[in-house]
Design a protein around this motif. Structure first.
Motif, short mmCIF file in Angstrom:
data_model
loop_
_atom_site.label_atom_id
_atom_site.label_comp_id
_atom_site.label_asym_id
_atom_site.label_seq_id
_atom_site.Cartn_x
_atom_site.Cartn_y
_atom_site.Cartn_z
N TYR A 2 0.85 -1.34 0.05
CA TYR A 2 -0.08 0.16 -0.16
C TYR A 2 1.00 1.35 -0.06
O TYR A 2 0.55 2.19 -0.56
N ASN A 8 -7.52 -1.30 -5.18
CA ASN A 8 -6.13 -1.47 -4.75
C ASN A 8 -6.11 -2.84 -4.31
O ASN A 8 -6.89 -3.46 -3.57
N GLY A 64 -1.46 -5.26 2.19
CA GLY A 64 -1.60 -4.28 3.39
C GLY A 64 -2.39 -4.71 4.62
O GLY A 64 -3.26 -5.73 4.36
N GLN A 101 -4.84 -0.04 6.68
CA GLN A 101 -4.41 0.81 5.62
C GLN A 101 -5.66 0.89 4.56
O GLN A 101 -5.67 1.81 4.05
N TRP A 125 -6.70 4.20 2.79
CA TRP A 125 -6.74 4.28 1.56
C TRP A 125 -8.41 4.81 1.02
O TRP A 125 -8.56 5.78 0.14
N ASP A 155 -11.03 -2.03 -1.95
CA ASP A 155 -10.16 -2.84 -1.64
C ASP A 155 -10.11 -4.20 -2.18
O ASP A 155 -11.26 -4.75 -1.96
#
Length: 296
Positions: free
Chosen positions: A76, A96, A100, A104, A108, A121
């Motif tokens: 990340y 993403n 991570g 996190q 994000w 995520d």
């Protein structure tokens, strides 16, 4: 073509062209999605051109020209460094799939929110060759609206891929729990067991056949364990935890006496010993949940 810039537009841009990023980009393109790829070393993105992927050297252009951006960069923190210079996020959704922690993922989501970017995520629970196949598995969590808009594209990663929760940290939690806490240690234990058995003359065919039988039993016990933990009911009349502990202590002594480290078996014995000390020996194996937490 973009009406304002004349630049090409893409359904998805993959940032990071390591083995997994390359697999993702190639799969998106193979499934009919207009796909761009960016990498710090441009040669890696250019190598994907024969697979229908358009290499883009400027990351700002890659983001600006794509409806969906999938960051597949090692960590990340590394991804944040790469994306720091992006100036135009309008009309783009960010996913993403790097490595991570759950906290996190929340960071994000906040970072993306400050820029008005819908965020998902992701956690990849398969190997690069499995992307896009029946064994492909990528978990997503976060904005249901973003998932609704890009579900068709993101489901191209594998038939078992799914949005698991609107809670953005859920995919990361599952990654840590299933891959980190279970799959890798279990595979480690299996390698230790196979090394011992094969060294003692057991033929591979016999070991494989017995393994398949035990895997089926394990699948049943795994579901029963989840139910027991959820209900906090660990009574059993089948096999008490102390019976497992006694057998494993004997097995550990045997393997170590023969020169095997048996690290995973040793850790399991330590867990069971602790459970017995606090009076859980007469319950089922799932009672180990009560000693799983620090200070538990």
């Amino acid at each position: 073509m973009s009406a304002t810039t004349g630049a090409k537009t893409y359904d998805v841009a993959v940032l990071g062209c390591g083995p997994m990023g390359a697999a993702l980009a190639g799969n998106f393109a193979a499934k009919g999605h207009r796909t761009a790829a960016w990498n710090r070393s441009p040669a890696k993105a250019e190598a994907l051109a024969p697979h229908g992927v358009s290499p883009v050297q400027d990351i700002d252009e890659a983001v600006r020209s794509s409806k969906l951006v999938v960051a597949c960069i090692s960590t990340y923190d590394a991804a944040r460094e790469v994306l720091a210079g992006v100036t135009d996020w309008s009309g783009t959704t960010l996913v993403n799939v790097g490595t991570g922690a759950p906290a996190q993922a929340e960071e994000w989501q906040a970072w993306a929110g400050e820029r008005g970017v819908p965020y998902l995520d992701g956690a990849i629970l398969c190997y690069p060759p499995q992307i896009g196949s029946e064994e492909g598995l990528v978990l997503y969590s976060g904005s249901p609206e973003a998932w609704g808009e890009h579900e068709q594209t993101l489901m191209a990663t594998g038939v078992h891929s799914a949005l698991v929760s609107g809670d953005v940290k859920a995919a990361s939690v599952l990654d840590a729990g299933i891959m980190g806490a279970f799959y890798v240690p279990a595979l480690n234990a299996y390698v230790e067991a196979a090394t011992y058995a094969l060294d003692q003359g057991v033929v591979p065919e016999t070991f494989n056949a017995l393994s398949e039988m035990l895997f089926q039993t394990f699948a049943v016990m795994a579901k029963e364990s989840v139910a027991a933990i959820t209900a906090d009911q660990h009574e059993t009349d089948i096999a008490h935890l102390s019976a497992y502990a006694e057998g494993c202590r004997a097995g550990l002594d045997l393997m170590q006496a023969m020169g095997f480290k048996a690290r995973l078996l040793k850790a399991a014995v330590e867990n069971m010993n602790e459970a017995e000390k606090v009076g859980l020996g007469g319950l089922g194996f799932s009672a180990l949940t009560k000693v799983a937490r620090t200070g538990g």
